[in-house]
Design a protein around this motif. Structure first.
Motif, mmCIF file in Angstrom:
data_model
loop_
_atom_site.group_PDB
_atom_site.id
_atom_site.type_symbol
_atom_site.label_atom_id
_atom_site.label_comp_id
_atom_site.label_asym_id
_atom_site.label_seq_id
_atom_site.Cartn_x
_atom_site.Cartn_y
_atom_site.Cartn_z
ATOM 1 N N PHE A 104 46.770 41.321 53.075
ATOM 2 C CA PHE A 104 47.662 42.378 52.627
ATOM 3 C C PHE A 104 48.939 42.154 53.423
ATOM 4 C CE2 PHE A 104 43.378 44.010 52.103
ATOM 5 C CZ PHE A 104 43.412 44.490 50.803
ATOM 6 N N THR A 105 50.055 42.083 52.734
ATOM 7 C CA THR A 105 51.287 41.663 53.407
ATOM 8 C C THR A 105 52.125 42.818 53.938
ATOM 9 O OG1 THR A 105 52.456 41.556 51.297
ATOM 10 C CG2 THR A 105 51.399 39.528 52.081
ATOM 11 N N VAL A 156 47.515 50.167 55.557
ATOM 12 C CA VAL A 156 47.713 48.907 54.857
ATOM 13 C C VAL A 156 48.042 49.237 53.402
ATOM 14 C CG1 VAL A 156 46.581 46.802 54.069
ATOM 15 C CG2 VAL A 156 46.122 47.674 56.374
ATOM 16 N N ASP A 157 49.081 48.612 52.874
ATOM 17 C CA ASP A 157 49.477 48.804 51.483
ATOM 18 C C ASP A 157 48.604 47.910 50.598
ATOM 19 O OD1 ASP A 157 50.679 48.800 48.969
ATOM 20 O OD2 ASP A 157 52.718 48.678 49.759
ATOM 21 N N ILE A 194 48.120 42.954 48.109
ATOM 22 C CA ILE A 194 47.050 41.969 48.263
ATOM 23 C C ILE A 194 47.507 40.610 47.738
ATOM 24 C CG2 ILE A 194 45.897 42.425 46.059
ATOM 25 C CD1 ILE A 194 43.221 42.189 47.681
ATOM 26 N N ASN A 195 47.138 39.558 48.485
ATOM 27 C CA ASN A 195 47.523 38.207 48.107
ATOM 28 C C ASN A 195 46.388 37.250 48.471
ATOM 29 O OD1 ASN A 195 48.662 35.710 47.651
ATOM 30 N ND2 ASN A 195 50.255 35.918 49.197
ATOM 31 N N THR A 196 45.793 36.648 47.455
ATOM 32 C CA THR A 196 44.736 35.645 47.667
ATOM 33 C C THR A 196 45.173 34.272 47.169
ATOM 34 O OG1 THR A 196 43.680 36.074 45.538
ATOM 35 C CG2 THR A 196 42.910 37.394 47.433
ATOM 36 N N ARG A 197 46.461 34.114 46.889
ATOM 37 C CA ARG A 197 47.049 32.870 46.378
ATOM 38 C C ARG A 197 46.629 32.586 44.931
ATOM 39 N NH1 ARG A 197 44.675 29.652 50.894
ATOM 40 N NH2 ARG A 197 43.915 28.607 49.055
#
Length: 185
Positions: free
Chosen positions: A32-33, A55-56, A60-63
């Protein structure tokens, strides 16, 4: 008189990461960025630490954009209804040199459960080039995603399931010490 200092999480130098078993053969990692929060910490009484972090979930980022979209959906995080995850500490105890076990409430997908966050670091403050004071820490915990209502899965033809239940969460934070208010002096 408390000598606890207040620290703000620096969102540009902090991450919340996770890993979960995928298809019973490997791990998928993501992050989570965007995260924010505060920590109250007194190195003379570390067991009195107070953590309040958010956490926002929408970051979310899993590529993999398709997987990220699925994770944001009602099958998993349901970010339309539950746009954030939070951790609020309740108590802490020493667990070795510069290591704490922090008991707190983790809220994810609208469900709150008490978890233990193992926190390491918090031993060194450094002056940054802008005249501020910074410190870092890493917190880890393992949760069962189903305890938080994240139940979606798919059976695999060869046996097993698509997504494992256990999720390891790691939070790396860089903290910026806040100026003391004149009332606290």
């Amino acid at each position: 008189m408390s000598t606890a200092a207040s620290y703000q999480i620096d969102p540009t130098h902090s991450t919340a990461q996770f890993k979960v078993r995928h298809m019973m053969v490997s791990h998928v990692r993501g992050e989570f960025t965007a995260l924010s929060g505060t920590i109250q910490f007194d190195k003379n009484a570390p067991e009195k630490i107070a953590i309040d972090a958010t956490v926002d979930a929408t970051t979310i980022n899993t590529r993999d954009a398709k997987r990220d979209g699925h994770l944001k959906s009602a099958d998993f995080f349901d970010v339309e209804k539950f746009p954030s995850l939070t951790f609020k500490s309740k108590s802490a105890k020493a667990a070795g040199p510069n290591k704490l076990e922090v008991l707190g409430d983790l809220t994810m997908h609208g469900v709150t459960k008490t978890v233990t966050l193992v926190v390491e670091g918090l031993e060194n403050e450094v002056k940054d080039p802008w005249g501020g004071v910074r410190m870092g820490a890493t917190g880890t915990t393992k949760v069962n995603r189903k305890d938080f209502g994240l139940n979606w899965n798919a059976a695999l033809e060869a046996g097993g399931v698509m997504v494992g239940d256990d999720v390891t969460i790691t939070i790396d934070v860089e903290l910026v010490k806040q100026a003391e208010s004149s009332a606290a002096k």
